[in-house]
Design a protein around this motif. Structure first.
Motif, mmCIF file in Angstrom:
data_model
loop_
_atom_site.group_PDB
_atom_site.id
_atom_site.type_symbol
_atom_site.label_atom_id
_atom_site.label_comp_id
_atom_site.label_asym_id
_atom_site.label_seq_id
_atom_site.Cartn_x
_atom_site.Cartn_y
_atom_site.Cartn_z
ATOM 1 N N ARG A 207 0.832 -1.199 0.000
ATOM 2 C CA ARG A 207 0.000 0.000 0.000
ATOM 3 C C ARG A 207 0.871 1.256 0.000
ATOM 4 N N ASN A 211 0.953 4.117 -2.873
ATOM 5 C CA ASN A 211 0.738 5.526 -2.536
ATOM 6 C C ASN A 211 1.907 6.393 -3.000
ATOM 7 N N LYS A 214 1.593 7.480 -6.532
ATOM 8 C CA LYS A 214 0.643 8.575 -6.753
ATOM 9 C C LYS A 214 1.305 9.938 -6.632
#
Length: 285
Positions: A207, A211, A214
């Motif tokens: 995760r 992230n 992004k």
């Protein structure tokens, strides 16, 4: 390739592989009917009816070739799938001899080279004119230095599905691209490449990596939808396999953390149809 491989490998003579006691150990079962095995990568393959295939076929030539032209095909074998590399190469050889496409155009195997270091351009001949093979264990994969900026070129149609929808040109973004790639590499590593009891895949913060992706500055240009279809023998119909091609320029501090995954994906591809050469890309910096 699958049909040829099954004819060469099947020891039971059964019509299907369903219920076969050796489906995960024969060349065809492991390579082409790749199924989850209880206790192996359970978390990463949860809910999946099939495990990722341990191969990628990536043609280097244009979409159409003429008689007498040399056709080059990259064959990537992943992890333990390498033990079946000669089976796959021989099945491809038989495919060429039998003819490909509606017109059954024949091909003759001329040469096979094996890369010692992925991406180095150093190829060793492993097949000679007498039909003798000399495959070695496999190529070493080491990522290069992390650049400040990298150009990501989508060479073959990239099919990314988010919320049951395939992303088009207007929807394409690097974050879902990298999340899909991350999932594919982790599944391949857990199922084919590493002993789950001896890996640290469980402690990787997927995760966090997603992230981080992004946060990268991504500027895409010349994106277009490349429409393509393939004929499915089992379904007796043409299957849509179109996807996005083009270029994206990536930069940002997060590039250093995601770099090994992004670099490795050049050989493993990303998205739907990756084993058949879709989702291929290259990095330039």
């Amino acid at each position: 390739m699958g049909n040829r491989l099954r004819r060469m490998s099947c020891v039971t003579g059964a019509q299907t592989c369903r219920g076969c006691p050796v489906v995960n150990t024969c060349a065809y079962g492991y390579v082409f009917e790749t199924r989850p095995v209880p206790g192996v990568a359970d978390g990463l393959l949860e809910g999946m009816t099939a495990a990722p295939h341990p191969f990628v076929l990536a043609p280097r030539h244009a979409w159409a070739v003429t008689a007498g032209e040399l056709v080059a095909l990259d064959v990537v074998m992943v992890g333990r799938g390498m033990r079946y590399a000669q089976h796959v190469l021989h099945s491809l050889q038989r495919c060429g001899e039998g003819g490909l496409g509606p017109e059954r155009v024949r091909l003759r195997l001329q040469e096979v080279g094996q890369a010692r270091f992925a991406g180095s351009g150093e190829w060793l001949s492993v097949y000679d004119a007498q039909g003798r093979w000399a495959l070695f264990e496999g190529a070493l994969v080491q990522p290069g230095a992390v650049p400040e900026q990298v150009v990501l070129t989508l060479l073959t149609p990239v099919r990314l599905r988010v919320a049951m929808q395939y992303l088009g040109v207007k929807d394409f973004a690097f974050a879902p691209f990298f999340s899909t790639l991350l999932r594919r590499i982790s599944q391949l590593a857990a199922y084919h490449g590493l002993d789950p009891s001896a890996t640290d895949l469980d402690i990787i913060d997927y995760r966090h990596l997603a992230n981080q992706a992004k946060t990268l500055d991504c500027a895409c240009k010349d994106l277009q939808w490349h429409d393509w279809r393939r004929f499915s023998s089992p379904q007796k119909t043409a299957v849509p396999m179109g996807g996005v091609t083009g270029q994206c320029v990536l930069q940002g501090e997060a590039l250093e953390e995601i770099w090994p995954w992004l670099w490795l994906g050049q050989w493993l591809h990303v998205g739907k149809g990756a084993a058949m050469g879709l989702g291929g890309y290259r990095l330039a910096y």
